[in-house]
Scaffold this motif. Structure first.
Motif, short mmCIF file in Angstrom:
data_model
loop_
_atom_site.label_atom_id
_atom_site.label_comp_id
_atom_site.label_asym_id
_atom_site.label_seq_id
_atom_site.Cartn_x
_atom_site.Cartn_y
_atom_site.Cartn_z
N LEU A 84 -2.90 -10.01 4.27
CA LEU A 84 -2.98 -9.06 5.34
C LEU A 84 -2.65 -9.97 6.67
O LEU A 84 -3.37 -10.95 6.93
N ASP A 88 0.15 -6.16 10.02
CA ASP A 88 -0.18 -5.01 9.14
C ASP A 88 -1.44 -4.36 9.89
O ASP A 88 -1.25 -3.28 9.98
N GLY A 204 2.24 -1.03 6.79
CA GLY A 204 1.14 -1.94 7.00
C GLY A 204 0.52 -2.34 5.52
O GLY A 204 -0.22 -3.35 5.61
N SER A 205 0.84 -1.46 4.60
CA SER A 205 0.35 -1.55 3.28
C SER A 205 1.41 -2.27 2.41
O SER A 205 1.34 -2.27 1.24
N HIS A 206 2.41 -2.59 3.14
CA HIS A 206 3.61 -3.37 2.38
C HIS A 206 4.40 -2.34 1.54
O HIS A 206 4.97 -2.67 0.40
#
Length: 239
Positions: A84, A88, A204-206
């Protein structure tokens, strides 16, 4: 500085970046236009100008902090293999705020005029500007990361951002007036913001979602709405 004006590669990166900044700024303009509608009519233009000026200042400051921007992409904590970063966190919080804000506005639109009038009276100028600046931060971060990936010179990035913001300032008022005059387009714009919020949360969660798919969906839905408005205008009885 003068050699920039004669370098074709610099001009190519400048024109490409300017076009991308304008496209990325569409979401920002839509949000600002909708947020400003909750203010009295005489304050809306000032809110749009302040909001976009804030976006310009934020983007220029972030461009001068490129090293810090790059560091935001480095994970500061890893949980169950998920790294994180502060980028993110900003994208996740911005996405959640955008979904919450758009969903609240959709609820107001669906519930009818009574709720809408109360919401306009309850909205203060400071609160609307705060919401605009908060989303400006999220959109500016995305914009600056795009600029860093395309152009090699800070001067070129700043010039592209300034031109894009000026274009958005010119477009903000007619967009706001059009959305206000056509309630169905406002609902469509709010749905776009929900989609953008979901894309921010995914980033943001990849789980990156290609922006091309999002913009293609927006263009398609916008074209369908344009046909509906055209049909309604043609079917309107002559007075």
């Amino acid at each position: 500085m003068l050699h920039f004006l004669t370098d074709p590669a610099v001009w190519a990166s400048f024109l490409t970046l300017t076009a991308l900044e304008i496209i990325l700024g569409v979401d920002n303009v839509i949000f600002i236009s909708i947020a400003a509608q909750r203010l009295p009519r005489e304050q809306r233009a000032r809110a749009r100008v302040i909001g976009l000026t804030g976006a310009l200042v934020l983007r220029i400051l972030l461009l001068f902090s490129i090293t810090w921007i790059v560091s935001l992409s480095e994970p500061f904590i890893t949980v169950l293999g998920f790294g994180l970063s502060w980028r993110d966190v900003i994208l996740l919080m911005g996405g959640l705020f955008l979904i919450w804000k758009a969903s609240t506005e959709i609820f107001v639109e669906v519930e009818g005029n009574g709720h809408s009038e109360r919401s306009v009276k309850a909205a203060s100028f400071g609160a609307v500007i705060f919401q605009i600046m908060l989303l400006d931060l999220v959109f500016s971060l995305d914009s600056v990361i795009t600029a860093v990936g395309i152009a090699d010179h800070v001067e070129v990035m700043i010039a592209a951002v300034v031109i894009a913001i000026l274009v958005m300032m010119v477009a903000a008022e007619p967009i706001g007036a059009f959305v206000e005059a056509h309630p169905s387009t406002k609902m469509l714009a709010l749905a776009f913001l929900v989609m953008v919020g979901m894309a921010l949360i995914a980033d943001g969660s990849h789980f990156h979602i290609d922006r091309g798919f999002i913009y293609a969906a927006m263009i398609f839905a916008g074209a369908v709405e344009a046909l509906n408005l055209w049909r309604a205008k043609r079917n309107r009885p002559e007075v």
